[in-house]
Design an enzyme around this catalytic site. Structure first.
Site, PDB file in Angstrom:
ATOM      1  N   GLU A 278       0.825  -1.201   0.000  1.00  0.00           N
ATOM      2  CA  GLU A 278       0.000   0.000   0.000  1.00  0.00           C
ATOM      3  C   GLU A 278       0.867   1.263   0.000  1.00  0.00           C
ATOM      4  OE1 GLU A 278      -4.331   0.936   1.942  1.00  0.00           O
ATOM      5  OE2 GLU A 278      -2.754   0.341   3.319  1.00  0.00           O
ATOM      6  N   HIS A 299       6.684 -27.174  -0.804  1.00  0.00           N
ATOM      7  CA  HIS A 299       6.047 -28.301  -1.485  1.00  0.00           C
ATOM      8  C   HIS A 299       4.990 -27.835  -2.485  1.00  0.00           C
ATOM      9  CE1 HIS A 299       7.816 -31.515   1.127  1.00  0.00           C
ATOM     10  NE2 HIS A 299       8.050 -30.434   1.869  1.00  0.00           N
ATOM     11  N   LYS A 414     -13.963   1.054  -3.991  1.00  0.00           N
ATOM     12  CA  LYS A 414     -15.034   1.517  -3.117  1.00  0.00           C
ATOM     13  C   LYS A 414     -16.071   2.307  -3.908  1.00  0.00           C
ATOM     14  CE  LYS A 414     -12.050   1.881   0.967  1.00  0.00           C
ATOM     15  NZ  LYS A 414     -11.509   2.807   1.992  1.00  0.00           N
TER      16      LYS A 414
END
Length: 427
Positions: A278, A299, A414
């Site tokens: 961010e 793995h 948003k």
């Protein structure tokens, strides 16, 4: 308390060539002359924190610890990741502290919220709602649900005692509600952004509720603050890390994988990803922050790291002294052929796995590795580590000439969401 090993980093430049740049940025940070300088309150926070608020945090936590089984931490992003990182890292994934910490307000998942409601059926609970504005959608929906549950179960007066709001000191929807309802409140400082806020009331109250010594944590951060208030790249390890990652970015590595060898550090990696992602991902610039927990992810992701396209460099956080250790037992039949490890500590095995992996990835896989070593992951060590990464992040991001402390891009989703939800005035 943190050392850096760059011998496997495959740096193609001399770090000393960045000495003047680092000196300039150091003064930019401490003199508050760079972009986003209104959000540099974290720099002196370990020394200038509100002592009265910390005392109230401890007092409130001690009171509620005697009354409740569960604390709901209701927040998203920086409002919960730092606290969760600390609590998981220090108390482990099977903690023995009295109060269980459950995180809500960080998802729109109806199934998750409903399961938490069901889980609380026979539990005494309190709520810590964390939002500077009080209008963060994920957090506000969850808070409505659990505030209603608390008031229905306990009545208005008792619910008020069990709701703690961490929000703006003077304004906003949550501050208004907290004042009207008489909730205990802690402050989200004006000059500290969410992803830098773990050492404020945002992180300290949940951490205290989990039984962790928050003054020890602040003391560790103060040691780091004193150590890294230093413009000299040759001795400032935080700046060395910040510069090294930009050198690797410049050399053609667009992604950084943060690696730990402890399952309980997974949320430390999540906090680290928000801090760097961010802060740095702006103006079509920045390093993509990713993470893995080894040896588990060896793995799966290990195959790509070893043999895949060379887009990643690794930053490994190793802890010198584990919180707990075990010894590998002997077995008379030795069907698994592990008796050669009998009597060895499991942490010793873990560290040898780390050494072998570094050699495989660096020598055979040609993947640069940065190794960071923390003495001990206790409250003091966690506070020290937080400040180390915050200082390194500021240096690294300022080297890209972007603002480390804003996040304009997260507003796009948003706006789209509000339009689709039919929010009045949304465009």
């Amino acid at each position: 308390m943190i050392t850096i090993d760059l011998q496997h980093a495959k740096l193609s430049e001399e770090m000393s060539s960045y000495k003047e740049t680092v000196k300039d940025i150091h003064h930019m940070i401490h003199n508050k002359t760079g972009k986003g300088n209104d959000f540099l309150g974290w720099v002196a926070l370990p020394e200038n924190y509100d002592k009265e608020e910390v005392a109230l945090i401890k007092k409130t936590a001690a009171m509620l610890q005697e009354e409740v089984d569960v604390l709901l931490v209701c927040g998203i992003g920086g409002s919960y990741l730092g606290a969760r990182a600390a609590i998981d890292a220090l108390n482990g994934l099977f903690p023995t502290n009295k109060v269980e910490i459950i995180y809500v307000g960080n998802t729109f998942s109806s199934t998750y919220l409903a399961q938490v409601v069901d889980y609380l059926e026979d539990k005494e609970f309190a709520i810590n709602v964390i939002s500077k504005s009080g209008t963060t959608t994920e957090t506000s929906i969850a808070f409505r649900v659990f505030k209603e549950l608390a008031e229905t179960r306990y009545g208005k007066e008792k619910a008020q005692r069990r709701i703690v709001a961490t929000t703006d000191k003077a304004r906003g929807a949550l501050k208004t509600l907290a004042t009207n309802e008489g909730y205990t409140t802690f402050v989200v400082p004006d000059d500290v952004g969410g992803r830098y806020s773990v050492l404020t009331g945002v992180g300290l109250f949940p951490i205290a509720m989990a039984g962790i010594d928050i003054e020890e944590m602040l003391g560790g951060a103060k040691e780091a603050m004193d150590l890294y208030n230093n413009e000299d790249l040759e001795t400032n390890v935080a700046y060395q890390y910040g510069v090294a990652r930009q050198m690797l970015h410049k050399a053609g590595y667009p992604a950084e994988m943060f690696v730990t060898y402890e399952s309980q550090f997974t949320m430390v990696a999540e906090w680290w990803k928000q801090l760097f992602g961010e802060s740095e991902g702006k103006e079509s610039k920045g390093i993509l922050p990713t993470s893995a927990t080894f040896s588990t992810d060896l793995h799966s992701l290990g195959q790509f790291i070893q043999d895949g396209s060379k887009v990643v460099f690794e930053t490994i956080l190793q802890v010198a002294t584990p919180a707990k250790d075990l010894t590998v037992p002997s077995d008379k039949d030795d069907l698994d052929n592990l008796n050669y490890l009998a009597g060895k500590s499991v942490d010793w095995v873990n560290k040898k796995a780390c050494e072998g992996t570094i050699e495989a990835h660096v020598v055979t896989g040609n993947v640069p590795n940065i190794l960071l070593s923390l003495d001990k992951m206790d409250a003091k060590g966690f506070g020290f580590m937080v400040y180390f990464f915050e200082k390194a992040c500021a240096m690294s991001v300022y080297m890209l000439e972007v603002n480390p402390f804003d996040q304009p891009g997260v507003e796009v989703y948003k706006a789209n969401m509000f339009k689709l939800l039919g929010k009045p005035g949304a465009k």
